[in-house]
Enzyme design. Structure first.
Site, short mmCIF file in Angstrom:
data_model
loop_
_atom_site.label_atom_id
_atom_site.label_comp_id
_atom_site.label_asym_id
_atom_site.label_seq_id
_atom_site.Cartn_x
_atom_site.Cartn_y
_atom_site.Cartn_z
N HIS A 113 0.78 -1.72 0.09
CA HIS A 113 0.24 -0.27 0.09
C HIS A 113 0.92 1.36 0.20
O HIS A 113 -0.05 1.87 -0.12
CB HIS A 113 -0.30 0.12 1.10
CG HIS A 113 -2.14 0.46 0.48
ND1 HIS A 113 -2.63 1.23 0.30
CD2 HIS A 113 -3.19 0.70 1.82
CE1 HIS A 113 -3.81 1.40 0.41
NE2 HIS A 113 -4.48 1.42 1.06
N GLN A 119 -13.89 3.97 2.59
CA GLN A 119 -14.44 3.31 1.46
C GLN A 119 -13.52 3.13 0.08
O GLN A 119 -12.94 4.08 0.18
CB GLN A 119 -15.23 4.93 1.60
CG GLN A 119 -16.91 4.50 -0.01
CD GLN A 119 -16.81 5.88 -0.56
OE1 GLN A 119 -17.70 5.64 -1.00
NE2 GLN A 119 -16.36 7.40 0.21
#
Length: 627
Positions: free
Chosen positions: A341, A559
């Site tokens: 990430h 989200q």
């Protein structure tokens, strides 16, 4: 497909033709005010006194003024002061293993393979889809993104350039993010893992993308070669599954051998990794005939496969976790990405992945015809291991197995309403779900905790994220009222609206560059640096017992909304602290998919209760807002 060509369009310079602004540096006073708000909410849950915190805060402006002045100087000279401090603290200096703790999994729709050839074909199509997207990035044919707000500001596109050109190299004390340099010969390649062995798949030769047929042929060759050599493997993939310092020591030992150095350079320069998992097909049933609970279980099984490969005894070592993108495709039909990430945020990777999925789905049922003679062959990488390096691999695998076994994953497919209803209630869908998770945590544990929700700051050059903290004072007042039988519906609704407005305000502060987390991170790093170099005292706020609790995140959320034409997708990751939850969510028009995680053995969490609380909170708020 044999003659298919990628259009080599001229580069579109508007990615960088307009210089984006640098992020502002918030004032000490504004950051301190917000910090104290969040500290007060955390203190309630900790049953802690705020006296020492307020005393430390009173001294902070004076103590931190030299740090603020230093930061302002850095901001003047640096393209992005926030990313300069955020990236090392969030990723590069973290010594924990990246699987589960850091690397998320993006789960694609499951595919039914009738034969091994189907498996190879679909993998080749996904691979080719990613390669074509890389071509669009290189020629700047991906449209420059704009913010979703009313102003429609241009966004930084640097993450697109980095997503397939960076590699996280382990180091003792701190990792290094390597930017791969383009080769003069115009050649590119992909790393393929199959039966825990490493291979190179040639993807571009002399500047031209290889054909789809050549990609499929190389994958088929790799599968055959790996089958022959499957009893002669040392599980090189274990190098990156454990603590980062151990990974660094492993490579220090390995790179004393010239052949290992050559193989490692091939690995680091690969565009991405393809993980071919060869297992017995698993019949999960047809999605359209499943009950919701059966579908949730199927989602969970796919999540474990993508995140951990079910540990070292199955496919967990058929991975290369230091690579930014791992495309996992199992013969069972499970497929998705495992993502390192530190290079890019979710939206960039989702846009790339969805393009590849559409490409694969478009051509999977087509009959492919090509010439029998293929001239492009894969390359098997060679490794030589010392006794020390083998011992490190063994220890890394043991740590990884403990992590894989500890990961507890659930999926909640809440299909009673979704984005459309939330918008009809005149509430931001993301803000709505953030408050839902606050209520769910309160229902489960009776208090709120520091919450992480990433806010994109890509409106600034080299921008990454800051943190929208949903655990506001207004949220605490609302969830407390929701749990009380004495409070009227009108009062609960009034407090909900206040909490929503505060969530909107905090979100706007963050995306505008005035969040508190990046600012506090930079000040803390500068204070630590001064203490180490000059012996200067660290500001008392950073030594306050409540500081460490405010700056850790027992509720880590994100989200990740996917496109309507690609159903049955979701993203998941592990909790970032042992006593916490990870909770990414996918907001669709008629449903919301939550993918909460926790660590099995920690007695302070209850994932089943939290999942039920999420569903209960959704129903409670629907009742609150319905006339």
């Amino acid at each position: 497909m044999e003659k298919e060509k990628v259009d080599e369009l001229p580069p579109n310079d508007n990615w960088y033709e307009t210089a984006l602004p640098k992020p502002p540096v918030p004032s000490l006073e504004a950051t301190l005010d917000r910090y104290l708000e969040y500290a007060a909410v955390v203190a309630v849950g900790q049953k802690a006194s705020l006296a020492t915190t307020h005393d430390a805060a009173h001294k902070f402006v004076r103590q931190a003024t030299p740090l603020q002045e230093q930061l302002l100087e850095i901001a003047e000279k640096s393209p992005n002061w926030a990313t300069k401090f955020w990236l090392p603290e969030m990723y590069m200096r973290v010594r924990m293993p990246t699987p589960v703790n850091s690397n998320p999994g993006y789960i694609f729709p499951k595919v039914k393979f009738e034969t091994k050839e189907d498996h190879i074909k679909y993998t080749a199509l996904l691979t080719r889809g990613l390669l074509e997207y890389k071509n669009l990035i290189d020629t700047k044919q991906v449209c420059r993104e704009k913010s979703t707000g009313a102003q429609k500001l241009q966004m930084c596109m640097e993450q697109y350039d980095r997503v397939l050109s960076c590699y996280r190299e382990p180091g003792v004390g701190e990792d290094t993010q390597i930017r791969k340099q383009k080769t003069n010969d115009g050649n590119e390649h992909v790393l393929v893992m199959c039966r825990n062995q490493t291979f190179l798949l040639h993807s571009r030769i002399n500047g031209a993308l290889v054909s789809y047929a050549d990609v499929e042929y190389q994958l088929a060759q790799i599968e055959e070669i790996s089958k022959i050599n499957q009893n002669n493997t040392a599980n090189i993939g274990a190098s990156g599954v454990g603590p980062r310092d151990n990974a660094a020591l492993f490579w220090q030992d390995m790179l004393t051998v010239e052949q290992n150095s050559k193989s490692y350079e091939w690995v680091k320069s690969a565009l991405f990794v393809v993980c071919l998992d060869m297992e017995d097909p698993i019949d999960y049933g047809k999605n359209d005939t499943m009950s919701i609970s059966e579908k949730e279980k199927e989602f969970v099984a796919r999540g474990y496969s993508t995140l951990t490969g079910h540990g070292s005894s199955k496919f967990g070592l058929n991975r290369w976790y230091d690579a930014t993108i791992q495309l996992v495709v199992s013969s069972s039909g499970v497929n998705g990405l495992c993502i390192e990430h530190s290079t890019a945020e979710g939206i960039v990777i989702i846009n790339m992945a969805e393009t590849a999925i559409r490409y694969a789905q478009k051509y999977f049922k087509s009959k492919m015809v090509w010439n029998d003679v293929r001239n492009v062959h894969p390359k098997s990488l060679t490794w030589h291991f010392s006794e020390n390096s083998r011992n490190i691999l063994k220890k890394q695998a043991e740590v990884f197995d403990e992590l894989a076994n500890e990961l507890e994953l659930e999926v909640l497919i809440f299909n009673e309403f979704g984005k459309d209803s939330i918008k009809n209630w005149r509430v931001s869908p993301d803000g709505f779900i953030q408050l839902i998770m606050q209520l769910a945590h309160y229902k489960t544990h009776g208090h709120l905790v520091s919450t992480y929700e990433s806010a994109s700051v890509r409106r600034f050059g080299a921008g990454r994220v800051d943190n929208i903290r949903a655990n506001t004072q207004e949220a605490l007042e609302w969830v407390t009222a929701m749990a009380s039988k004495k409070e009227s519906k009108e009062r609960k609704l009034e407090l909900f609206k206040k909490a929503v407005l505060k969530q909107v305000k905090v979100t706007l502060e963050n995306i505008s560059g005035y969040g508190v987390d990046n600012h506090l991170c930079a000040l803390f790093c500068l204070a630590r640096e001064r203490e180490e170099t000059t012996g200067e005292d660290i500001p008392s706020l950073f030594l306050d017992p409540l500081w460490s609790e405010v700056m850790r995140f027992p509720l880590s959320t994100s989200q990740v909304t996917t496109s309507l034409d690609i159903p049955d997708c979701y993203l998941t990751y592990g909790a970032v602290v042992r006593d916490g939850y990870g909770c990414p969510y996918n907001i669709q028009p008629d449903r919301v998919i939550f993918a909460p995680t926790a660590f099995r053995s920690d007695p302070r969490t209850d994932l089943q209760h939290f999942k039920k609380s999420l569903a209960g909170a959704m129903r409670d708020v629907k009742e609150l807002l319905s006339n």
